[in-house]
Design a protein around this motif. Structure first.
Motif, short mmCIF file in Angstrom:
data_model
loop_
_atom_site.label_atom_id
_atom_site.label_comp_id
_atom_site.label_asym_id
_atom_site.label_seq_id
_atom_site.Cartn_x
_atom_site.Cartn_y
_atom_site.Cartn_z
N SER A 7 0.64 -1.23 -0.53
CA SER A 7 0.33 0.11 -0.20
C SER A 7 1.05 1.29 -0.21
N THR A 9 4.27 2.13 -0.88
CA THR A 9 4.27 1.84 -3.00
C THR A 9 3.28 2.18 -3.53
N LEU A 10 2.18 2.17 -3.41
CA LEU A 10 0.85 2.19 -4.76
C LEU A 10 0.77 4.10 -4.12
#
Length: 173
Positions: A7, A9-10
């Motif tokens: 999450s 990284t997103l």
């Protein structure tokens, strides 16, 4: 083989993309499309010139005739003075327009001057005094076409000019 993305990284990727899109909007798109240049970078790299050439090209598309938005231009006529605002048009190109002052009536002459003519000839399409005007016209010849407004009052007058059609903006002359 399956890859999983965390999450964090997103979220970082989405924030990075949003920041990059904002930078592109402010430094390139606004100066090139709307001549709005808050950073001054658009002027330095020369993209503000595009605002006067790209937008009219979009308006020439026959497939969207009648659905294209009006371009809004504000013109200030100083007290006791006159100004001229012009558009370059080819013969038989069309323009729809509407303008309104902030209250005061102005003397005006809607006219055109043939390209390359050095004799001083111009053709008037409408001459009167008014605080507003709405209409359309077809350029009878290739050249510059637009308005001369004269402010006989002792206060500056603001004009909101809305135009759409087939033209290139020359601006104040």
């Amino acid at each position: 083989m399956q890859h999983t993305v965390s999450s964090n990284t997103l979220i970082k990727a989405a924030l990075s993309a949003t920041v990059l899109a904002g930078i592109i909007l402010v430094t390139l798109i606004l100066p090139a499309e709307y001549n709005i240049d808050p950073t001054g970078l658009g002027q330095k790299i020369g993209v503000t010139v595009l605002a006067q050439t790209i937008a009219p090209e979009v308006q020439k598309s026959p497939s969207v005739a009648g659905s294209v938005e009006f371009q809004t231009i504000e013109v200030i006529v100083p007290a006791g003075r006159g100004v001229e605002y012009k558009f370059e048009m080819q013969q038989f190109e069309k323009m729809t327009y509407e303008w309104i002052t902030d209250g005061a009536a102005l003397f005006f002459d809607l006219h055109g001057e043939p390209k390359g003519d050095t004799s001083g000839y111009y053709e008037s399409y409408a001459i009167t005094t008014s605080a507003e005007m709405k209409g359309s016209f077809t350029a009878p010849f290739t050249g510059s076409h637009g308005w001369y407004w004269k402010n006989k009052s002792n206060q500056p007058v603001a004009i909101q000019l809305l135009v759409k059609g087939q033209y290139k903006v020359i601006g104040l002359k």
